[in-house]
Design a protein around this motif. Sequence first.
Motif, short mmCIF file in Angstrom:
data_model
loop_
_atom_site.label_atom_id
_atom_site.label_comp_id
_atom_site.label_asym_id
_atom_site.label_seq_id
_atom_site.Cartn_x
_atom_site.Cartn_y
_atom_site.Cartn_z
N LEU A 33 0.82 -1.21 0.00
CA LEU A 33 0.00 0.00 0.00
C LEU A 33 0.85 1.26 0.00
O LEU A 33 0.34 2.35 0.02
CB LEU A 33 -0.91 0.00 1.24
N CYS A 38 -1.16 5.45 4.49
CA CYS A 38 -2.12 4.37 4.26
C CYS A 38 -2.57 3.71 5.55
O CYS A 38 -3.20 2.66 5.52
CB CYS A 38 -1.57 3.37 3.28
N THR A 106 -3.82 1.53 -3.27
CA THR A 106 -5.10 1.46 -2.54
C THR A 106 -6.31 1.34 -3.47
O THR A 106 -7.35 0.83 -3.06
CB THR A 106 -5.29 2.69 -1.63
#
Length: 308
Positions: A33, A38, A106
């Motif tokens: 990610l 994140c 993401t």
Amino acid sequence: MSSLCNGSQLTSQKDSSRNENARRRWKLLARVLQKRDCDWIIKDVSVRRFSHFGLIVPCPLPELDLQYGESLWFAYSTVANGKFSVNIKHISKKISANDLMGFNNTGNICVWPSEEVLAYYCLSNLNMFSGKSVIELGGGMTSLAGVMIAKYTTALRVFLTDGNVLSVNNVQHIINHNNFGSSIVTCAVLEWGVRMSYENAQNKYDIVLCADCLFFDDVRKDLVDTIWAVLNENGVGLVMAPKRGDTLEKFLEEAKKKFHCTLDHYYNEQVWNRHLELKNNCEYDEDIHYPLLLQLRKIYTNGIGPEC
Ligand SMILES: C[S@@+](CC[C@H](N)C(=O)[O-])C[C@H]1O[C@@H](n2cnc3c(N)ncnc32)[C@H](O)[C@@H]1O
């Protein structure tokens, strides 16, 4: 010193190796990610049981999966009447480690609830898009809202973008496998804050769409600047995002320097009713799941806008 272990030492070794494996898995996910910004997504994925509002739901399309050998294609249809439906491809789970280590991923995990709700909001306001040019920023692997607009409105043109090349390649497949009406539909990589990327956008747009993109601390200002750069003088930005702690608030602070901002909790009766129903569900966390609608319009003082 003996190298033999007794039972309790063995158990504690097993525990610590299990912990080590778990730690490694989390590290990998974090890297996938792209670490920074994140935390919100890691938190979300780790407790991920709530995946959509049940307003637009996916149903497998095996006939389109022949060349892939895994279930990637889905009809995303409105539940109330099935009236609106588009063919959507997910990203293969078999993507390479190199791909995963690249740009923020993401948008390749799933269609986030904010994207579903943005798509639903757009379908509930079809006339808003007649004759308009529309751009989606950070649309992820599907740009579901932009794709629905392309199919069901008479928008002039629809430009679907994301900073992640894998996402954009996937959206190109989606464009190839849907019949759009009169709208011209294209997609390309557009990275916020990168001027060359704005130039990709070629023209300014009447409507900018953006779903669940406000929690990236490092590029929050870049996103505001990008919306400014691609939006027409009288255009509107439709930004759908959950609060996610203070991240929406921070975006709002930044956006207010350039835009008139209106923030709505109640913008669609069906979405609101689903939200009220879901409040009784322990898997639903309003803070990370219920998207608010932020509308942005450019501020001009004496005909001159703030500097980009
Ligand atoms: C949480 S995902 C949301 C994706 C999609 N809108 C959805 O809700 O399903 C955030 C998206 O922002 C994109 N993104 C992050 N940083 C970006 C940047 N600097 N420029 C362009 N896109 C970016 C990611 O690639 C990702 O697709």
